[in-house]
Enzyme design. Structure first.
Site, PDB file in Angstrom:
ATOM      1  N   ARG A  61       0.823  -1.317   0.029  1.00 36.52           N
ATOM      2  CA  ARG A  61       0.131  -0.055   0.086  1.00 36.52           C
ATOM      3  C   ARG A  61       0.800   1.146  -0.101  1.00 36.52           C
ATOM      4  O   ARG A  61       1.934   1.274   0.655  1.00 36.52           O
ATOM      5  CB  ARG A  61      -1.092  -0.149   1.155  1.00 36.52           C
ATOM      6  CG  ARG A  61      -1.968   1.032   1.475  1.00 36.52           C
ATOM      7  CD  ARG A  61      -3.141   0.724   2.199  1.00 36.52           C
ATOM      8  NE  ARG A  61      -2.458   0.565   3.635  1.00 36.52           N
ATOM      9  CZ  ARG A  61      -3.232   0.084   4.639  1.00 36.52           C
ATOM     10  NH1 ARG A  61      -4.549  -0.220   4.464  1.00 36.52           N
ATOM     11  NH2 ARG A  61      -2.568  -0.119   5.749  1.00 36.52           N
TER      12      ARG A  61
ATOM     13  N   ARG B 221       3.351   4.518   4.499  1.00 36.75           N
ATOM     14  CA  ARG B 221       3.152   4.450   6.004  1.00 36.75           C
ATOM     15  C   ARG B 221       4.132   3.788   6.816  1.00 36.75           C
ATOM     16  O   ARG B 221       4.399   2.797   6.579  1.00 36.75           O
ATOM     17  CB  ARG B 221       1.774   4.225   6.521  1.00 36.75           C
ATOM     18  CG  ARG B 221       0.666   5.224   6.065  1.00 36.75           C
ATOM     19  CD  ARG B 221      -0.798   4.558   6.768  1.00 36.75           C
ATOM     20  NE  ARG B 221      -0.781   4.259   7.774  1.00 36.75           N
ATOM     21  CZ  ARG B 221      -1.910   3.728   8.445  1.00 36.75           C
ATOM     22  NH1 ARG B 221      -3.078   3.764   7.545  1.00 36.75           N
ATOM     23  NH2 ARG B 221      -1.823   3.262   9.737  1.00 36.75           N
TER      24      ARG B 221
ATOM     25  N   ARG C 115      -0.120  -5.626  14.912  1.00 38.63           N
ATOM     26  CA  ARG C 115      -1.229  -5.189  14.607  1.00 38.63           C
ATOM     27  C   ARG C 115      -2.444  -6.351  14.402  1.00 38.63           C
ATOM     28  O   ARG C 115      -3.503  -6.259  14.991  1.00 38.63           O
ATOM     29  CB  ARG C 115      -1.360  -4.152  13.561  1.00 38.63           C
ATOM     30  CG  ARG C 115      -0.837  -2.928  13.884  1.00 38.63           C
ATOM     31  CD  ARG C 115      -0.540  -2.115  12.663  1.00 38.63           C
ATOM     32  NE  ARG C 115      -1.593  -1.460  11.898  1.00 38.63           N
ATOM     33  CZ  ARG C 115      -1.812  -1.091  10.827  1.00 38.63           C
ATOM     34  NH1 ARG C 115      -0.365  -1.081  10.143  1.00 38.63           N
ATOM     35  NH2 ARG C 115      -2.757  -0.554  10.162  1.00 38.63           N
TER      36      ARG C 115
END
Length: 363
Positions: A278, A307, A318
């Site tokens: 991403r 990111r 996560r």
């Protein structure tokens, strides 16, 4: 009536027969039309221009006459006296009499005024009827729409999914299809802080200190937001909240329930691949994927950013945290929970979500 046509008996006989013929057959005061099969002269008084008409279509203009004045008796004598009413040595005005002329004119004008009045009344009635029908139709349509809108219950939805499960895409589709208010905890916290509400001030203290905002404060922010008019009338969609069993229990204690709990299920290996590939355009904020949806523009491609937490190691951490809580959260909504295959295309996922919402709402 006094008429002098001569002293001879022949003239008297002719006058007698002329009067008989004129009174029985062929001398008529009409409204602009000639009698059929006429063989004798007749007087035709039109609305504005009286004429003397004979059987061979010879018209003699009698001059412009004000019939309204004649009918009202105002100035009529003078105007009629100025007309050339003598035809073949017979003075027709004297023969018929001014009073008779006025009577016919007055009757014609009365009929004309009555016809005009009836026409106007008919048009007014038709217009009023049409307006009444249109108003009734509009009122009925508005009432029907109002009843339909008032009976349609606003949706209360919760959507959950791991990072990169496609939750953001589906939230936009749900918002568009159902008109609900899309709510995320981050947006609600920032709005509460900006508005200076009591819970907003409490949240700001923790945020400024770099601490996590406690569940009780977050629940207060969420509860306040759901009480606002748009959420009550349009319905709402909670995006990724509650995240923990404690938050789910706190929502239930506050009386906040959901019609449908949507869980997007995507295997971890696919999630890792989606996260690692991403990229974000810092100029437009648009998110691309280096494998599935790279930008076509080389300039955009050159400025894309990743990111800091979109790495394989961090995404796995996560995911562990997500799985540790999601099962308990789903358990809090077991009666309205639906699991959707998040590996399908966005269009197929959207169809599955729509079917799930329909099944839960109608149940």
């Amino acid at each position: 009536m006094k008429m002098t046509l001569g002293s001879s008996s022949t003239a008297g006989v002719m006058m007698f027969f002329l009067l008989v013929i004129m009174s029985t057959c062929n001398v008529r005061l009409t409204s602009g039309f000639a009698p059929k099969h006429s063989s004798y002269p007749h007087v035709s008084i039109a609305r504005n221009y009286p004429t003397l008409t004979t059987n061979n279509s010879n018209n003699i203009d009698l001059g412009k006459v004000n019939m309204a004045a004649a009918a009202a008796g105002g100035g009529g004598n003078q105007q009629v006296d100025n007309l050339d009413t003598d035809f073949e040595n017979v003075n027709l005005l004297r023969l018929l009499g001014l009073r008779r002329v006025k009577k016919f004119v007055k009757k014609r004008q009365s009929v004309a005024r009555k016809a005009a009045f009836l026409d106007q009344e008919s048009m007014s009635t038709t217009t009023a009827t049409n307006q009444s029908v249109n108003a009734s139709t509009s009122s009925s349509s508005s009432s029907s729409n109002g009843r339909e809108q008032s009976t349609k219950k606003p949706l209360k939805l919760i959507i959950a999914g791991a990072p990169a499960s496609g939750k953001g895409t589906q939230c936009e589709i749900i918002k568009k299809n159902y008109g609900v208010v899309h709510l995320s905890t981050g947006d609600m916290l920032r709005a509460a802080v900006a508005a200076g509400t009591e819970v907003g001030k409490q949240a700001k203290e923790f945020m400024d200190a770099g601490k996590l905002v406690p569940d009780e404060v977050i629940i207060g922010v969420v509860a306040n937001r759901l009480e606002q008019t748009d959420c009550k009338t349009q319905g709402w969609l909670l995006d990724g909240f509650p995240r923990t069993p404690g938050q789910a229990d706190a929502l239930a204690s506050a009386g906040i329930t959901a019609d449908c709990f949507i869980f997007l299920n995507v295997p971890d290996e696919i999630l890792v691949d989606r996260v690692v590939g991403r990229r974000t355009d810092p100029v437009t904020g648009k998110i691309y994927h280096m494998t599935y949806s790279p930008p076509d523009d080389e300039e955009v491609l050159a400025r894309l950013e990743q990111r800091s937490d979109d790495t394989e190691d961090k995404v796995k951490v996560r995911l562990e945290q997500f799985h540790a809580n999601v099962d308990a959260v789903k358990g809090s909504y077991s009666d309205v929970a639906v699991e959707i295959d998040g590996t399908a295309s966005p269009q197929d996922v959207s169809k599955a979500i729509a079917a799930a919402i329909a099944s839960r709402v109608s149940a």
